[in-house]
Motif scaffolding. Structure first.
Motif, PDB file in Angstrom:
ATOM      1  N   UNK A  68      56.822  21.515  88.390  1.00 42.32           N
ATOM      2  CA  UNK A  68      55.804  20.193  88.421  1.00 42.32           C
ATOM      3  C   UNK A  68      56.975  19.361  87.431  1.00 42.32           C
ATOM      4  N   UNK A  69      56.617  18.479  87.577  1.00 44.89           N
ATOM      5  CA  UNK A  69      57.542  16.691  86.602  1.00 44.89           C
ATOM      6  C   UNK A  69      56.716  16.709  85.620  1.00 44.89           C
ATOM      7  N   UNK A  70      57.614  16.718  83.811  1.00 44.74           N
ATOM      8  CA  UNK A  70      56.417  16.267  82.769  1.00 44.74           C
ATOM      9  C   UNK A  70      56.610  14.985  82.890  1.00 44.74           C
ATOM     10  N   UNK A  71      56.013  14.690  82.079  1.00 43.12           N
ATOM     11  CA  UNK A  71      55.403  13.331  81.382  1.00 43.12           C
ATOM     12  C   UNK A  71      56.951  12.178  82.244  1.00 43.12           C
ATOM     13  N   UNK A  72      57.639  12.622  81.393  1.00 42.37           N
ATOM     14  CA  UNK A  72      59.226  11.246  81.712  1.00 42.37           C
ATOM     15  C   UNK A  72      59.312  11.110  83.259  1.00 42.37           C
TER      16      UNK A  72
END
Length: 372
Positions: free
Chosen positions: A269-273
């Motif tokens: 999963x990608x983080x916020x950035x």
């Protein structure tokens, strides 16, 4: 007589662009689609750096050169860009091309942050001038070998073209599989057409075929032949180098593009950035961004941080690799000296095994998430 300004003071008053040389394959025989994604990531990050004030008030500017998968062309581009005064080099996708660029950058004393090439021996001797974001081939392809064994495949055939990159990949697979009872049979694509590849697969009783060949050809023709051969209905086709990542693969093969596992350098999963950058890249590319686009973005993010903190003098940039600590789209980026790797290495970008879903080839399935 007034004393000349210090380099830091000069940088504060200078508003000329800080130049970064970008090496990207944008034309054949280079993998132009990968190059387009790499360049999109580089350009997006440059735009964001400049929107945030640039490098101590100076705009960041890319000087882009098309390497076209040609090592000699890349080496010549390094010479040209060095003469134009770039602070550093960025990019490149093809390992053999990146190796030529790295050797020239090392000889010239020009910092080079390689985005995507994975060949372990990126330089013949250890160098302080080169750093790399992509995981080394020995790391990523070992994960792929584990995936093959975990999926029940111990008799592996690899169909390969002559290249130091493909030969290195075959060696990694063989070294990982042999101690655990696996076998790797190499098929030389110079001596075989796709139909003959099918005959060899039947003869060797391989349960998996690994493509160590160029895209679109001969990879597309091999996949079509194997998929249509009734004798090979149960064989798995794999492509660790990542050919199925790009839309061109799906467009060329249609339903046959699915169920071909490959390596992808993204987290589960990608983080916020990462999520924000993914949205911006999707808009820029008019399609889903590949992991190569994230590599491009992260390359500029690292270089911009280094240039802000340490200035634009080349030797200071090269000396800063061990102190880098930058939050990238796929995790925190730090460089270290890794055994067997001749350059400063991020150890490691996340590595997952993915394929296109047979039920919906436009969607990807994660078959093996990044190791914890």
């Amino acid at each position: 007589m007034n004393a000349p300004p210090s380099s830091s003071a000069a940088e504060l008053t200078d508003r000329s662009p800080v130049l970064i040389g970008a090496l990207v394959p944008l034309s054949r025989p280079g993998w132009a689609e990968a190059g387009r994604h790499l360049l999109a990531g580089l350009e997006l990050a440059v735009r964001e750096v400049n929107d945030a004030g640039g490098i101590v008030g100076r705009p960041l500017e890319l000087l882009v050169r098309d390497t076209a998968a040609d090592p000699e062309k890349a080496a010549a581009a390094v010479d040209e860009l060095a003469g134009l005064g770039v602070a550093a080099l960025a990019g490149e996708y093809h390992s053999v091309v990146a190796r030529a660029a790295a050797a020239r950058a090392d000889a010239l004393g020009l910092p080079f942050l390689c985005s995507s090439a994975v060949l372990d021996a990126l330089t013949e001797q250890p160098t302080e001038w080169v750093a790399r974001l992509a995981p080394a081939q020995s790391h990523g392809w070992r994960i792929y070998a584990d995936f093959l064994l975990d999926a029940g495949h111990s008799r592996i055939a690899v169909v390969a073209e002559p290249s130091v990159y493909w030969a290195s990949g075959a060696r990694v697979l063989r070294d990982c599989l042999a101690p655990r009872g696996g076998t790797v049979t190499e098929l030389d694509m110079r001596a075989l057409d796709p139909a003959a590849v099918c005959d060899e697969l039947v003869a060797t009783r391989a349960t998996a075929l690994v493509l160590l060949v160029g895209h679109p050809e001969p990879a597309v023709s091999i996949v079509r032949s194997v998929r249509r051969d009734q004798r090979l209905a149960g064989i798995m086709i794999g492509a660790p180098a990542g050919q199925p990542e790009f839309a061109e693969w799906a467009a060329s093969l249609g339903d046959d593009s699915a169920a071909v596992p490959f390596l992808r350098y993204l987290p589960e999963r990608l983080g916020p950035l990462g999520a924000r950058v993914e949205t911006a890249l999707r808009e820029r590319l008019a399609e889903a961004p590949s992991f190569v686009a994230f590599e491009g973005y992260d390359t500029v993010a690292v270089l911009a941080d280094v240039l802000r903190v340490h200035g634009v003098e080349r030797a200071r940039t090269a000396a800063s690799w061990p102190s880098v600590a930058v939050e990238g789209t796929r995790g925190q980026i730090r460089f270290s000296r890794t055994p067997g790797i001749s350059v400063w290495q991020w150890a490691w970008a996340p590595v997952q095994v993915v394929d296109r879903d047979p039920a919906e080839p436009g969607r990807f399935r994660v078959l093996a998430p990044p190791p914890k």
